[in-house]
Design a protein around this motif. Structure first.
Motif, mmCIF file in Angstrom:
data_model
loop_
_atom_site.group_PDB
_atom_site.id
_atom_site.type_symbol
_atom_site.label_atom_id
_atom_site.label_comp_id
_atom_site.label_asym_id
_atom_site.label_seq_id
_atom_site.Cartn_x
_atom_site.Cartn_y
_atom_site.Cartn_z
ATOM 1 N N ASP A 59 1.661 25.036 6.885
ATOM 2 C CA ASP A 59 0.211 25.038 7.183
ATOM 3 C C ASP A 59 -0.620 24.603 6.059
ATOM 4 O OD1 ASP A 59 0.867 26.619 9.704
ATOM 5 O OD2 ASP A 59 0.934 28.589 8.633
ATOM 6 N N HIS A 60 -0.120 24.533 5.137
ATOM 7 C CA HIS A 60 -0.966 24.078 3.847
ATOM 8 C C HIS A 60 -0.035 23.115 3.222
ATOM 9 C CE1 HIS A 60 -3.986 27.344 4.546
ATOM 10 N NE2 HIS A 60 -3.236 27.892 4.676
ATOM 11 N N GLU A 61 -0.820 21.894 2.672
ATOM 12 C CA GLU A 61 -0.002 20.933 2.317
ATOM 13 C C GLU A 61 -0.739 20.390 0.858
ATOM 14 O OE1 GLU A 61 1.417 16.350 3.265
ATOM 15 O OE2 GLU A 61 -0.136 17.193 4.556
ATOM 16 N N ILE A 62 -0.048 20.618 -0.276
ATOM 17 C CA ILE A 62 -0.736 20.227 -1.345
ATOM 18 C C ILE A 62 0.139 18.915 -2.048
ATOM 19 C CG2 ILE A 62 -1.038 20.800 -3.984
ATOM 20 C CD1 ILE A 62 -0.315 23.685 -3.030
ATOM 21 N N MET A 63 -0.601 17.859 -2.021
ATOM 22 C CA MET A 63 -0.357 16.568 -2.437
ATOM 23 C C MET A 63 -0.703 16.174 -4.109
ATOM 24 S SD MET A 63 -0.635 14.132 0.889
ATOM 25 C CE MET A 63 1.076 13.134 0.099
ATOM 26 N N ILE A 64 0.231 15.871 -4.802
ATOM 27 C CA ILE A 64 -0.185 15.602 -6.057
ATOM 28 C C ILE A 64 0.255 13.812 -6.347
ATOM 29 C CG2 ILE A 64 0.141 16.153 -8.539
ATOM 30 C CD1 ILE A 64 0.942 18.842 -7.490
ATOM 31 N N ALA A 84 0.721 -1.166 -0.005
ATOM 32 C CA ALA A 84 0.063 -0.074 -0.051
ATOM 33 C C ALA A 84 0.803 1.090 0.092
ATOM 34 C CB ALA A 84 -0.953 -0.069 1.189
ATOM 35 N N TYR A 85 0.867 1.940 -1.175
ATOM 36 C CA TYR A 85 1.562 3.440 -1.226
ATOM 37 C C TYR A 85 1.248 4.335 -2.247
ATOM 38 C CZ TYR A 85 3.283 1.150 -5.430
ATOM 39 O OH TYR A 85 3.387 0.662 -6.867
ATOM 40 N N CYS A 86 1.721 5.307 -2.194
ATOM 41 C CA CYS A 86 1.279 6.308 -3.202
ATOM 42 C C CYS A 86 2.638 6.908 -3.838
ATOM 43 C CB CYS A 86 0.579 7.340 -3.071
ATOM 44 S SG CYS A 86 0.703 8.486 -1.731
ATOM 45 N N THR A 87 2.911 7.380 -4.886
ATOM 46 C CA THR A 87 3.999 8.254 -5.564
ATOM 47 C C THR A 87 3.371 9.604 -5.567
ATOM 48 O OG1 THR A 87 4.669 6.255 -7.000
ATOM 49 C CG2 THR A 87 5.719 8.534 -7.414
ATOM 50 N N THR A 88 4.017 10.484 -4.879
ATOM 51 C CA THR A 88 3.339 11.712 -4.747
ATOM 52 C C THR A 88 4.188 12.980 -4.550
ATOM 53 O OG1 THR A 88 1.826 13.015 -3.200
ATOM 54 C CG2 THR A 88 3.098 11.390 -2.274
ATOM 55 N N TYR A 89 4.063 14.327 -5.095
ATOM 56 C CA TYR A 89 4.388 15.293 -4.684
ATOM 57 C C TYR A 89 3.931 16.043 -3.589
ATOM 58 C CZ TYR A 89 6.279 15.627 -9.512
ATOM 59 O OH TYR A 89 6.919 15.424 -10.703
ATOM 60 N N ASP A 90 4.742 16.569 -2.429
ATOM 61 C CA ASP A 90 4.060 17.196 -1.331
ATOM 62 C C ASP A 90 4.931 18.601 -1.500
ATOM 63 O OD1 ASP A 90 2.826 17.002 0.781
ATOM 64 O OD2 ASP A 90 4.255 15.971 1.888
ATOM 65 N N VAL A 91 3.875 19.457 -1.651
ATOM 66 C CA VAL A 91 4.209 20.950 -1.916
ATOM 67 C C VAL A 91 3.508 21.640 -0.624
ATOM 68 C CG1 VAL A 91 3.975 22.914 -3.342
ATOM 69 C CG2 VAL A 91 3.974 20.595 -4.384
ATOM 70 N N TRP A 92 4.538 22.739 0.229
ATOM 71 C CA TRP A 92 3.976 23.210 1.170
ATOM 72 C C TRP A 92 4.087 24.842 0.967
ATOM 73 C CZ3 TRP A 92 2.437 20.522 5.557
ATOM 74 C CH2 TRP A 92 2.934 19.140 5.654
ATOM 75 N N GLY A 93 3.000 25.131 1.776
ATOM 76 C CA GLY A 93 2.747 26.645 1.746
ATOM 77 C C GLY A 93 2.783 27.265 3.165
ATOM 78 N N ASN A 94 3.140 28.412 3.383
ATOM 79 C CA ASN A 94 3.313 29.049 4.475
ATOM 80 C C ASN A 94 4.061 28.061 5.761
ATOM 81 O OD1 ASN A 94 2.249 31.506 3.513
ATOM 82 N ND2 ASN A 94 0.489 31.413 4.745
ATOM 83 N N GLY A 95 5.136 27.587 5.462
ATOM 84 C CA GLY A 95 5.697 26.683 6.238
ATOM 85 C C GLY A 95 5.061 25.418 6.102
ATOM 86 N N ALA A 133 -3.372 18.844 11.754
ATOM 87 C CA ALA A 133 -2.315 19.896 12.117
ATOM 88 C C ALA A 133 -2.207 20.940 10.982
ATOM 89 C CB ALA A 133 -0.801 19.077 12.187
ATOM 90 N N ASN A 134 -2.742 20.305 9.725
ATOM 91 C CA ASN A 134 -2.447 21.380 8.679
ATOM 92 C C ASN A 134 -3.648 21.051 7.405
ATOM 93 O OD1 ASN A 134 0.121 19.290 8.381
ATOM 94 N ND2 ASN A 134 -0.996 19.861 6.333
ATOM 95 N N ALA A 135 -4.052 22.177 6.682
ATOM 96 C CA ALA A 135 -4.877 21.672 5.792
ATOM 97 C C ALA A 135 -4.069 20.868 4.516
ATOM 98 C CB ALA A 135 -5.338 23.062 4.930
ATOM 99 N N ARG A 166 -3.625 32.995 -0.297
ATOM 100 C CA ARG A 166 -2.302 33.244 -0.680
ATOM 101 C C ARG A 166 -1.475 32.959 0.217
ATOM 102 N NH1 ARG A 166 -0.886 38.990 -3.945
ATOM 103 N NH2 ARG A 166 1.303 38.359 -4.516
ATOM 104 N N VAL A 167 -0.396 32.099 -0.221
ATOM 105 C CA VAL A 167 0.686 31.481 0.529
ATOM 106 C C VAL A 167 2.174 31.795 0.114
ATOM 107 C CG1 VAL A 167 -0.850 29.978 1.747
ATOM 108 C CG2 VAL A 167 0.347 29.335 -0.438
ATOM 109 N N THR A 168 3.287 31.506 0.611
ATOM 110 C CA THR A 168 4.393 31.355 0.376
ATOM 111 C C THR A 168 4.617 29.972 0.010
ATOM 112 O OG1 THR A 168 5.490 33.277 1.318
ATOM 113 C CG2 THR A 168 6.979 31.748 0.607
ATOM 114 N N ILE A 169 4.940 29.735 -1.189
ATOM 115 C CA ILE A 169 5.336 28.036 -1.512
ATOM 116 C C ILE A 169 6.857 27.688 -1.228
ATOM 117 C CG2 ILE A 169 5.595 26.442 -3.215
ATOM 118 C CD1 ILE A 169 2.547 27.017 -2.821
#
Length: 237
Positions: free
Chosen positions: A134-139, A121-132, A173-175, A207-210
């Motif tokens: 606080d915000h996590e974008i997974m692709i 069980a796994y995923c291949t993914t990007y993990d992009v963080w915003g404002n430290g 802990a974060n969005a 609007r965050v800092t990536i």
């Protein structure tokens, strides 16, 4: 063409023959010829502006070792029990540090070799963080077994010429904003800027800092020991 782009393309080109010509040997014992190797759960190795991380952080983990020839060519052997919960996220990371509306045309291309079968069980993914953190974008570009995104389904969206299912929620802990590829692939190009800016333009994320941009394998189970290889990775910033 930026220095980072030239360097990424060169590194990928140099790594490709090794990944192709020695694929079988690399899967069996890649550490024998690797530039760097570690069994430390927090092991990390720096290659220019990039850091390769073992990052075994979950509970109930098993053994995991990591090797790297460069930030573009690395892999792990993981033997995590067939239980729930993410055990590790071996990955390569880069610090961008730009406002989301002025982050430039950030994109990446990857080629990976991943296991299939049972007890996985796994995923291949990007993990992009915003404002430290606080915000996590997974692709998620592909996944296998009993894994799923945090939160609820929101909508389908076409970004970078690919179709994605967006889920949104919080891990406490974060969005977390997760884009899951409608078509799984182990060799793909991703428009990271398009994903981040779509969330802001559509009121899903402020609007965050990536900051950190990471790519790797989020592993929940790999009982018996399995190999996860990043054959090549290029990041354009």
């Amino acid at each position: 063409m930026s220095f980072m782009r030239r360097r990424s393309i060169l590194a990928a080109a140099l790594a490709a023959p090794l990944a192709t010509a020695g694929a079988v040997g690399a899967l069996q014992s890649p550490a024998q010829a690797a530039t760097w190797y570690s069994t430390d759960r927090w092991g990390k190795w720096t290659d220019g502006a990039f850091t390769v991380n073992n990052h075994v952080w979950g509970s109930g983990v098993g053994a995991q070792s990591i090797w790297a020839n460069s930030y573009s060519n690395w892999g792990v052997w993981a033997d995590h029990p067939n239980t729930g919960g993410v055990k590790s996220y071996p990955h390569v990371s880069y610090q961008l540090g730009r406002d989301v509306w002025n982050m430039g045309n950030v994109s990446a291309n990857t080629d990976v070799t991943v296991p299939t079968g049972s007890n996985l069980a796994y995923c291949t993914t990007y993990d992009v963080w915003g404002n430290g953190h606080d915000h996590e974008i997974m692709i998620w570009t592909q996944w296998h077994g009993a894994v799923g995104p945090i939160g609820s389904y929101v909508t389908d969206v076409n970004l970078g010429g690919q179709n994605w299912a967006l889920y949104q929620g919080s891990n406490g802990a974060n969005a977390v904003y997760s884009f899951l590829a409608r078509n799984h692939t182990t060799n793909t190009w991703v428009d990271i800027t398009a994903h981040a800016q779509w969330l802001v333009a559509n009121g899903r994320m402020p609007r965050v800092t990536i900051g950190e941009i990471a790519f790797g394998f989020e592993i929940t189970s790999s009982a018996g020991g399995r190999d996860f290889n990043c054959n090549s990775y290029s990041l354009w910033t």
